[in-house]
Design a protein around this motif. Sequence first.
Motif, short mmCIF file in Angstrom:
data_model
loop_
_atom_site.label_atom_id
_atom_site.label_comp_id
_atom_site.label_asym_id
_atom_site.label_seq_id
_atom_site.Cartn_x
_atom_site.Cartn_y
_atom_site.Cartn_z
N PHE A 1 2.22 41.40 113.73
CA PHE A 1 1.19 41.74 114.71
C PHE A 1 0.50 40.45 115.14
CE2 PHE A 1 -0.72 41.83 110.54
CZ PHE A 1 -1.94 41.19 110.70
N GLY A 2 0.19 40.36 116.42
CA GLY A 2 -0.46 39.16 116.93
C GLY A 2 0.32 37.91 116.51
N PRO A 3 -0.38 36.92 115.93
CA PRO A 3 0.31 35.70 115.49
C PRO A 3 1.03 35.84 114.16
CG PRO A 3 -2.02 35.52 115.04
CD PRO A 3 -1.83 36.82 115.79
N VAL A 4 0.84 36.97 113.46
CA VAL A 4 1.47 37.19 112.15
C VAL A 4 2.92 37.62 112.34
CG1 VAL A 4 1.43 38.55 110.03
CG2 VAL A 4 -0.72 37.76 111.05
N GLN A 5 3.85 36.83 111.79
CA GLN A 5 5.28 37.08 111.99
C GLN A 5 5.91 37.88 110.86
OE1 GLN A 5 6.78 33.08 112.40
NE2 GLN A 5 6.13 32.91 114.54
N GLU A 6 5.43 37.70 109.64
CA GLU A 6 6.03 38.37 108.49
C GLU A 6 5.00 38.39 107.35
OE1 GLU A 6 10.33 38.38 106.11
OE2 GLU A 6 9.84 36.77 107.51
N VAL A 7 5.04 39.45 106.53
CA VAL A 7 4.04 39.64 105.48
C VAL A 7 4.74 39.63 104.11
CG1 VAL A 7 2.20 41.13 104.61
CG2 VAL A 7 2.64 41.00 107.07
N TYR A 8 4.06 39.07 103.09
CA TYR A 8 4.68 38.87 101.78
C TYR A 8 3.75 39.30 100.65
CZ TYR A 8 7.72 35.61 104.33
OH TYR A 8 8.58 35.04 105.22
N PHE A 9 4.36 39.65 99.52
CA PHE A 9 3.69 39.64 98.23
C PHE A 9 3.95 38.26 97.66
CE2 PHE A 9 4.29 40.18 93.56
CZ PHE A 9 2.94 40.31 93.24
N SER A 10 2.90 37.49 97.39
CA SER A 10 3.03 36.08 97.06
C SER A 10 2.63 35.79 95.62
CB SER A 10 2.16 35.23 97.99
OG SER A 10 2.53 35.42 99.34
N THR A 11 3.38 34.90 94.98
CA THR A 11 3.03 34.42 93.65
C THR A 11 3.18 32.91 93.60
OG1 THR A 11 5.28 34.67 92.77
CG2 THR A 11 3.80 36.56 92.56
N LEU A 12 2.52 32.31 92.63
CA LEU A 12 2.58 30.86 92.44
C LEU A 12 2.38 30.58 90.96
CD1 LEU A 12 2.49 27.86 93.37
CD2 LEU A 12 0.03 28.20 93.79
N PHE A 13 3.21 29.67 90.40
CA PHE A 13 3.12 29.31 88.99
C PHE A 13 3.11 27.79 88.87
CE2 PHE A 13 5.35 33.29 89.49
CZ PHE A 13 4.75 34.12 88.56
N ASN A 14 2.16 27.25 88.13
CA ASN A 14 2.10 25.82 87.83
C ASN A 14 2.25 25.62 86.32
OD1 ASN A 14 1.55 25.10 90.51
ND2 ASN A 14 -0.65 25.32 90.23
N TRP A 15 3.18 24.77 85.94
CA TRP A 15 3.42 24.51 84.52
C TRP A 15 3.57 23.02 84.28
CZ3 TRP A 15 7.54 28.17 86.24
CH2 TRP A 15 7.20 29.51 86.00
N ASP A 16 3.09 22.55 83.14
CA ASP A 16 3.46 21.21 82.70
C ASP A 16 3.54 21.23 81.18
OD1 ASP A 16 0.90 20.96 81.60
OD2 ASP A 16 0.53 19.00 82.51
N GLY A 17 3.61 20.06 80.59
CA GLY A 17 3.69 19.98 79.14
C GLY A 17 2.31 19.81 78.55
N LEU A 18 2.14 18.81 77.73
CA LEU A 18 0.89 18.65 76.98
C LEU A 18 -0.23 18.15 77.87
CD1 LEU A 18 2.32 16.86 73.82
CD2 LEU A 18 2.20 19.31 74.32
#
Length: 286
Positions: free
Chosen positions: A122-139
């Motif tokens: 709709f309007g400027p929105v082209q596609e809709v998502y369920f979004s996730t993000l994961f950040n990992w590192d070590g110590l």
Amino acid sequence: MKNVKTLALAATAVAAMSGNAFAADRSDLHGSDYKWMQFNAMYSIGEKPENPASGDQHNYLEMEFGGRSGIFDLYGYVDVFNLANESSNHGDKNPGTGKSKLFMKFAPRVSIDALTGKDLSFGPVQEVYFSTLFNWDGLIGGDANGQNVGVNSTFWGVGADVNVPWLGKTGMNLYAYYDMNAKEWNGYQFSANWFKPFYFFDNKSFLSFQGYIDYQFGADATDDLYVPKTSNGGNIFFGLYWHSDRYALGYGLKGFKDVYLLEDKGGLVGLESTGWSHYLSATYKF
């Protein structure tokens, strides 16, 4: 890059390296599938947070990847810091600090349009998502019990590909933040990313303006004696890159404001979490 016939389409596909998704062909679930991978040799100057006494300059190798497969859109990377393990390396990336040499970001999204088979644009929105993000590192040091702790940050929310004037398709996501170490929800994050080819050379290489925003807000501020936290903060990246079919060279300017919610020069540690840094990169595309 699958189904890429022209440089213009190639530029659109390369946009995925900033997290943009290729809009699904709703008549064929896998009709617009593609995948990509590249290696970036990077050098960072003044990355935040940094110790004001030592600064932070370091090299790193980044494997960056992404693509689209049916309902799934994916972006991610793995960074390996201080490749030569030089003890003279500035900041917290030298081997004497005990910090991790690795950091990983993994950002899968599920297209609600493709999942339901409905056009939700709709309007400027082209596609809709369920979004996730994961950040990992070590110590990242020890907890109160003396146990080593790593970054386990997760984000859960909704997203969209939005047609922004001049920039074109821009990936936007609004997340709630869940800290896997503390086992608690703590605030929100808005993220946006873009990739805009704006000048093409006769040999079909081109210049692009690319970047992203990550802004956290609504978190619990803390008055920790050593490292106090704020309720909001984030970073923004502005990149100017030259691209060919196989290579890229770029410069990025990154601004930080209480990044990772660390209060700038706060507490006894006194880390600088606000300011500007510079990034140089050379890329090989597979």
